[in-house]
Design a protein around this motif. Structure first.
Motif, mmCIF file in Angstrom:
data_model
loop_
_atom_site.group_PDB
_atom_site.id
_atom_site.type_symbol
_atom_site.label_atom_id
_atom_site.label_comp_id
_atom_site.label_asym_id
_atom_site.label_seq_id
_atom_site.Cartn_x
_atom_site.Cartn_y
_atom_site.Cartn_z
ATOM 1 N N LEU A 181 5.196 6.735 0.734
ATOM 2 C CA LEU A 181 5.557 5.860 1.840
ATOM 3 C C LEU A 181 4.817 4.549 1.602
ATOM 4 O O LEU A 181 3.604 4.552 1.357
ATOM 5 C CB LEU A 181 5.130 6.496 3.165
ATOM 6 N N TYR A 182 5.534 3.444 1.637
ATOM 7 C CA TYR A 182 4.954 2.137 1.357
ATOM 8 C C TYR A 182 4.831 1.329 2.633
ATOM 9 O O TYR A 182 5.643 1.457 3.540
ATOM 10 C CB TYR A 182 5.823 1.370 0.351
ATOM 11 N N CYS A 183 3.818 0.461 2.679
ATOM 12 C CA CYS A 183 3.593 -0.407 3.827
ATOM 13 C C CYS A 183 3.415 -1.842 3.321
ATOM 14 O O CYS A 183 2.522 -2.114 2.512
ATOM 15 C CB CYS A 183 2.361 0.036 4.606
ATOM 16 N N ALA B 22 5.085 -0.242 12.271
ATOM 17 C CA ALA B 22 5.222 0.272 10.905
ATOM 18 C C ALA B 22 3.852 0.618 10.332
ATOM 19 O O ALA B 22 3.691 1.635 9.653
ATOM 20 C CB ALA B 22 5.923 -0.743 10.020
ATOM 21 N N LYS B 23 2.857 -0.209 10.606
ATOM 22 C CA LYS B 23 1.494 0.056 10.115
ATOM 23 C C LYS B 23 0.933 1.333 10.745
ATOM 24 O O LYS B 23 0.240 2.097 10.078
ATOM 25 C CB LYS B 23 0.589 -1.140 10.379
ATOM 26 N N ARG C 198 0.879 -1.175 0.000
ATOM 27 C CA ARG C 198 0.000 0.000 0.000
ATOM 28 C C ARG C 198 0.909 1.216 0.000
ATOM 29 O O ARG C 198 1.980 1.198 0.597
ATOM 30 C CB ARG C 198 -0.877 0.028 1.251
ATOM 31 N N SER C 199 0.488 2.268 -0.664
ATOM 32 C CA SER C 199 1.312 3.472 -0.682
ATOM 33 C C SER C 199 0.456 4.703 -0.429
ATOM 34 O O SER C 199 -0.746 4.707 -0.686
ATOM 35 C CB SER C 199 2.031 3.610 -2.027
ATOM 36 N N TRP D 150 2.545 4.270 8.944
ATOM 37 C CA TRP D 150 1.957 4.417 7.614
ATOM 38 C C TRP D 150 0.560 5.021 7.720
ATOM 39 O O TRP D 150 0.207 5.938 6.977
ATOM 40 C CB TRP D 150 1.897 3.062 6.900
ATOM 41 N N LYS D 151 -0.251 4.524 8.671
ATOM 42 C CA LYS D 151 -1.625 5.031 8.832
ATOM 43 C C LYS D 151 -1.617 6.511 9.230
ATOM 44 O O LYS D 151 -2.404 7.303 8.717
ATOM 45 C CB LYS D 151 -2.374 4.203 9.878
ATOM 46 N N ALA E 27 0.705 8.707 8.494
ATOM 47 C CA ALA E 27 1.084 9.470 7.292
ATOM 48 C C ALA E 27 -0.087 9.579 6.334
ATOM 49 O O ALA E 27 -0.328 10.644 5.758
ATOM 50 C CB ALA E 27 2.278 8.798 6.600
ATOM 51 N N ALA E 28 -0.839 8.496 6.173
ATOM 52 C CA ALA E 28 -2.001 8.514 5.277
ATOM 53 C C ALA E 28 -3.057 9.492 5.784
ATOM 54 O O ALA E 28 -3.628 10.259 5.010
ATOM 55 C CB ALA E 28 -2.585 7.112 5.144
#
Length: 148
Positions: free
Chosen positions: A118-120, A128-129, A17-18, A132-133, A135-136
Motif C-alpha cells: 500500500l503506497y502513500c 488517506a494518511k 512510502r510503502s 496508510w498508517k 495498515a502499517a
C-alpha cells in the motif's frame, strides 16, 4: 500494488512510502491426470499485466506446445480445470482446487513469490494518511506476533 524483485516498478513510485500488506506466489498447475513431461499449452497472464511481467522475467522451464496469454487469472484457471493445458496462476486462486484434487502443482519448488504494498503519496489527504498508517501499524503487529 504488486512487487517482484525481477520486475521493475515505475520510477514515479520512488517518492511514495510503502508498507507490505500481503504476499502471494505464482504457481504452475495442470489437470491431475497430465503427464509431467508431455508438452501442453501453457496459459499465462498477458505480458502487459504485472503478473504477466513477473512470468516473463522469472519463467520456469516446463514442456510447452504454445504459450497462450489471457487477461484474467480466472480464465487461466478455467482452461486448466477443463483439461486444456497448464497454467501460471496466483496460488490463492487455486488453493481449493489443489486441496480437492481438481488441479495439481507442476513445479512446487519454483519461487515466483511477490508482494502487495500500500503506497502513500507525500501530499496525500489526511484520511488517506490515516488509512496508510493503520495498515502499517497492523502489518507491524502481525510481523511482531510472528517473531515472538
Amino acid at each position: 500494488m504488486a512487487y517482484h524483485p525481477a520486475t521493475p516498478q515505475a520510477e514515479e513510485f520512488a517518492v511514495f512510502r510503502s508498507v507490505e500488506i500481503a504476499r502471494e506466489r505464482l504457481v504452475i498447475v495442470a489437470p491431475p491426470h497430465a503427464d509431467s513431461i508431455e508438452p501442453l499449452p501453457l496459459h499465462v497472464s498477458h505480458r502487459r499485466t504485472y503478473i504477466g511481467q513477473i512470468w516473463q522475467n522469472s519463467r520456469v522451464s516446463v514442456p510447452v506446445t504454445e504459450e497462450i496469454e489471457h487477461g484474467m487469472a480466472a480464465d487461466i484457471r478455467a482452461y486448466c480445470l477443463s483439461g486444456n493445458g497448464r497454467g501460471v496462476v496466483p496460488e490463492t486462486l487455486i488453493e481449493a482446487d489443489i486441496a480437492s484434487g481438481k488441479l495439481a502443482m507442476c513445479v512446487p519448488e519454483a519461487d515466483l513469490s511477490y508482494s502487495f504494498a500500500l503506497y502513500c503519496a507525500p501530499k496525500a489527504s489526511a484520511q488517506a494518511k490515516r488509512v496508510w498508517k493503520a495498515a502499517a501499524q497492523l502489518t507491524n503487529r502481525q510481523i511482531s506476533s510472528k517473531v515472538t
